[in-house]
Write an enzyme that holds these catalytic residues in place. Structure first.
Site, PDB file in Angstrom:
ATOM      1  N   ASP A  30       0.854  -1.188   0.000  1.00 17.89           N
ATOM      2  CA  ASP A  30       0.000   0.000   0.000  1.00 17.89           C
ATOM      3  C   ASP A  30       0.888   1.235   0.000  1.00 17.89           C
ATOM      4  OD1 ASP A  30      -3.293   0.183   0.740  1.00 17.89           O
ATOM      5  OD2 ASP A  30      -2.119   2.042   0.746  1.00 17.89           O
ATOM      6  N   PHE A 252     -32.197  -8.921  -1.605  1.00 17.06           N
ATOM      7  CA  PHE A 252     -32.212  -7.553  -2.150  1.00 17.06           C
ATOM      8  C   PHE A 252     -33.623  -7.055  -2.433  1.00 17.06           C
ATOM      9  CE2 PHE A 252     -27.835  -8.401  -2.236  1.00 17.06           C
ATOM     10  CZ  PHE A 252     -27.193  -7.171  -2.223  1.00 17.06           C
ATOM     11  N   CYS A 263     -19.477   0.865  -3.555  1.00 18.86           N
ATOM     12  CA  CYS A 263     -19.564   0.178  -4.854  1.00 18.86           C
ATOM     13  C   CYS A 263     -20.790   0.543  -5.680  1.00 18.86           C
ATOM     14  CB  CYS A 263     -19.510  -1.332  -4.641  1.00 18.86           C
ATOM     15  SG  CYS A 263     -17.884  -1.870  -4.072  1.00 18.86           S
TER      16      CYS A 263
HETATM   17  P1  NAD Z   1     -10.022   1.064  -0.709  1.00 16.77           P
HETATM   18  O1  NAD Z   1     -10.131   2.491  -1.065  1.00 16.77           O
HETATM   19  O2  NAD Z   1     -10.528   0.569   0.615  1.00 16.77           O
HETATM   20  O3  NAD Z   1      -8.503   0.582  -0.825  1.00 16.77           O
HETATM   21  C1  NAD Z   1      -7.641   0.943  -1.862  1.00 16.77           C
HETATM   22  C2  NAD Z   1      -6.213   0.954  -1.299  1.00 16.77           C
HETATM   23  O4  NAD Z   1      -5.296   1.084  -2.382  1.00 16.77           O
HETATM   24  C3  NAD Z   1      -5.934   2.122  -0.344  1.00 16.77           C
HETATM   25  O5  NAD Z   1      -5.459   1.619   0.878  1.00 16.77           O
HETATM   26  C4  NAD Z   1      -4.865   2.941  -1.099  1.00 16.77           C
HETATM   27  O6  NAD Z   1      -3.950   3.566  -0.229  1.00 16.77           O
HETATM   28  C5  NAD Z   1      -4.205   1.890  -1.958  1.00 16.77           C
HETATM   29  N1  NAD Z   1      -3.513   2.417  -3.154  1.00 16.77           N
HETATM   30  C6  NAD Z   1      -3.974   3.287  -4.072  1.00 16.77           C
HETATM   31  N2  NAD Z   1      -3.057   3.481  -5.035  1.00 16.77           N
HETATM   32  C7  NAD Z   1      -1.997   2.708  -4.733  1.00 16.77           C
HETATM   33  C8  NAD Z   1      -0.738   2.454  -5.358  1.00 16.77           C
HETATM   34  N3  NAD Z   1      -0.370   3.031  -6.506  1.00 16.77           N
HETATM   35  N4  NAD Z   1       0.112   1.609  -4.752  1.00 16.77           N
HETATM   36  C9  NAD Z   1      -0.221   0.995  -3.603  1.00 16.77           C
HETATM   37  N5  NAD Z   1      -1.408   1.178  -2.978  1.00 16.77           N
HETATM   38  C10 NAD Z   1      -2.285   2.031  -3.535  1.00 16.77           C
HETATM   39  O7  NAD Z   1     -10.752   0.295  -1.885  1.00 16.77           O
HETATM   40  P2  NAD Z   1     -11.624  -1.065  -1.813  1.00 16.77           P
HETATM   41  O8  NAD Z   1     -12.936  -0.782  -1.179  1.00 16.77           O
HETATM   42  O9  NAD Z   1     -10.779  -2.162  -1.310  1.00 16.77           O
HETATM   43  O10 NAD Z   1     -11.891  -1.287  -3.370  1.00 16.77           O
HETATM   44  C11 NAD Z   1     -10.846  -1.602  -4.261  1.00 16.77           C
HETATM   45  C12 NAD Z   1     -11.447  -1.994  -5.601  1.00 16.77           C
HETATM   46  O11 NAD Z   1     -12.247  -3.169  -5.448  1.00 16.77           O
HETATM   47  C13 NAD Z   1     -12.378  -0.942  -6.198  1.00 16.77           C
HETATM   48  O12 NAD Z   1     -12.260  -0.980  -7.600  1.00 16.77           O
HETATM   49  C14 NAD Z   1     -13.764  -1.420  -5.788  1.00 16.77           C
HETATM   50  O13 NAD Z   1     -14.764  -1.005  -6.674  1.00 16.77           O
HETATM   51  C15 NAD Z   1     -13.582  -2.922  -5.885  1.00 16.77           C
HETATM   52  N6  NAD Z   1     -14.498  -3.691  -5.010  1.00 16.77           N
HETATM   53  C16 NAD Z   1     -14.753  -3.252  -3.747  1.00 16.77           C
HETATM   54  C17 NAD Z   1     -15.585  -3.999  -2.930  1.00 16.77           C
HETATM   55  C18 NAD Z   1     -15.902  -3.528  -1.531  1.00 16.77           C
HETATM   56  O14 NAD Z   1     -16.839  -4.065  -0.933  1.00 16.77           O
HETATM   57  N7  NAD Z   1     -15.189  -2.550  -0.973  1.00 16.77           N
HETATM   58  C19 NAD Z   1     -16.160  -5.197  -3.394  1.00 16.77           C
HETATM   59  C20 NAD Z   1     -15.842  -5.626  -4.678  1.00 16.77           C
HETATM   60  C21 NAD Z   1     -15.012  -4.860  -5.483  1.00 16.77           C
END
Ligand code: NAD
Length: 441
Positions: A30, A252, A263
């Site tokens: 991260d 749902f 999301c």
């Molecule tokens: P998040 O914002 O919680 O986490 C993203 C992380 O990536 C952050 O900690 C950030 O610091 C890190 N990051 C960003 N750029 C970076 C880089 N260049 N190098 C290293 N680290 C970096 O996001 P999330 O909720 O985990 O979602 C991530 C993806 O998964 C999104 O595309 C989201 O749509 C998808 N998704 C999320 C969920 C959910 O329930 N949250 C479910 C399915 C899919």
């Protein structure tokens, strides 16, 4: 197998920890150094049931490490997963800047064949674009494959969803990458999880189509609930009667204040934007977005009416997270309702079992307009109205008589239909639910 996961948010950390639990050796990256410090200390930076144990267990076994260095992950892994954020940009499209930045870092470090996997939710065409971007930024002419492997976990039950998913979707046109991906997911294959092998574009589309469909289902039942409010029908029984039809299914079909979270809002907007760009307007999704927006107005109308206006009133908002079992407040309907109450001259006394800190951060600009209580009863003390905004289990068993003895005025808006209507009415509340006309006081 050696794996790298870029991004340790909900998806990256859960995926990394669970892959380690499958027996793989995982390096999680991260760019947020304080997050990496927290994880290295064995702490999980957000609330997700069961996750801390898996992180601790696998870190102790030496299968799970944390770093801020993408280079370290690329050097040490055959497969690198991109699990960075893809938030909504101003024009509704997915903002791919985090994905692109991470892909460029990976490209610069490539010194041999790697599989680069998008686990982040990315628009159709991203896989092809990443292939070009990585090819342009690699410093050595090494081979690589780009694979789409969208994630379907739900916050609040993320570990279980990852370990026992309804399906795994893998999009690639490379036999070598397909074989590697199958090997990574072998433990799920062994428990007969359906694995959908397809091309990159189809895989990318499956993710958006799935989320958009669920968002449509929620907006549909919300409109039916609003109709029930006018006709006197009970939406709970309507949903039950519909859901018993196997073609429809019971999930749902719970009315509420509209979907939120990190999301559905952004993914519906992104799909609508993709449709507009490709000249195929996604009219149903566009309408679901509109219905969802309007559903907040429905809650505010109920609250205003129950409280006799909001100017100078104190409203206890029960639940601040966008759904139960998470501390995530991104796009939480509860926070929107807090803002609207304050904008109308009211004050909020908020309570959430785990998300108060996150909510306080997100609502910091409202200053004294929002105070935070330690439990639902403290929130209700002296309040002019109560509104239940998140279906935390503990709100299902609130002591109505005790609550009634604490409030100044007995208006209760149940925006999640979790309170037992008869119990609320017996205690003397003016009870207002979503689409349960007959059950309202
Ligand atoms: P998040 O914002 O919680 O986490 C993203 C992380 O990536 C952050 O900690 C950030 O610091 C890190 N990051 C960003 N750029 C970076 C880089 N260049 N190098 C290293 N680290 C970096 O996001 P999330 O909720 O985990 O979602 C991530 C993806 O998964 C999104 O595309 C989201 O749509 C998808 N998704 C999320 C969920 C959910 O329930 N949250 C479910 C399915 C899919």
């Amino acid at each position: 197998m050696n794996l790298g996961v870029i991004g340790t948010g909900y998806v990256g950390l859960v995926s990394g920890a669970c892959f380690a639990d499958f027996g793989h050796s995982v390096i999680c990256v991260d760019s947020d150094a304080s997050r990496v410090d927290t994880l290295t200390r064995g702490e999980v930076p957000f609330y997700e049931p069961g996750l801390a144990e898996i992180v601790k267990r696998n870190a102790a076994a030496g299968r799970l490490r944390f770093t801020t260095s993408v280079a370290e992950a690329v050097d040490g892994a055959l497969v690198v997963f991109l699990a960075v954020g893809t938030p909504q940009s101003d024009n509704g499209e997915a903002d791919l800047s985090q994905v692109d930045a991470a892909a460029r870092e990976i490209a610069a470090r490539l010194d041999g064949y790697r599989v680069i996997v998008t686990k982040s939710t990315v628009p159709v065409g991203t896989g092809v674009r990443l292939r070009e971007l990585i090819a342009a930024h690699r410093t050595k002419p090494v081979a690589f494959d780009v694979v789409s492997n969208p994630e379907f976990l739900r916050e609040g039950s993320a570990v279980n969803d990852f370990m026992r998913p309804d399906r795994v979707v893998i999009g690639t046109s490379s036999d070598q990458a397909a074989a590697i991906m199958r090997e990574i997911y072998r433990p799920l294959y062994l428990i007969e999880t359906p694995i959908v092998m397809t091309d990159v574009e189809t895989s990318e589309t499956i993710k958006y189509a799935s989320n958009a469909f669920l968002a449509v289902k929620i907006s549909f039942i919300n409109e039916i609930a609003n109709l029930c409010d006018r006709t006197g029908a009970d939406v709970h029984v309507v949903a039950k009667g519909m859901g018993l039809d196997k073609r429809i299914g019971p999930k749902f079909l719970h009315p509420g204040p509209g979907y939120g979270g990190s999301c559905f809002p952004k993914d519906t907007h992104a799909l609508a934007a993709i449709g507009r760009h490709r000249g195929v307007t996604q009219r149903i999704v566009e309408t679901a977005i509109e219905v969802n927006r309007a559903q907040r107005d429905v809650v505010m109308d109920k609250l205003r009416q129950a409280a006799g206006g909001l100017e100078g009133k104190v409203v206890a908002v029960l639940g601040l997270a966008f759904k139960p079992n998470t501390s995530d407040v991104r796009e939480s309907p509860a926070l929107d309702i807090c803002r609207r109450i304050v904008a109308e001259g009211g004050r909020v006394r908020g309570f959430d079992p785990v998300a108060a800190t996150e909510a306080a951060h997100a609502l910091a600009d409202l200053a004294d307009g929002v105070q935070y209580a330690n439990d639902a009863y403290e929130a209700a003390s002296g309040a002019d109205a109560l509104v239940v905004m998140t279906e935390w289990n503990e709100f299902r068993s609130l002591d109505m008589a005790r609550l009634k003895s604490l409030v100044r005025c007995a208006a209760l808006v149940d925006a999640r239909n979790v309170v037992e209507p008869e119990a609320a009415k017996r205690a003397g509340f003016t009870y207002v639910a979503m689409g349960r006309g007959q059950h309202q006081a």
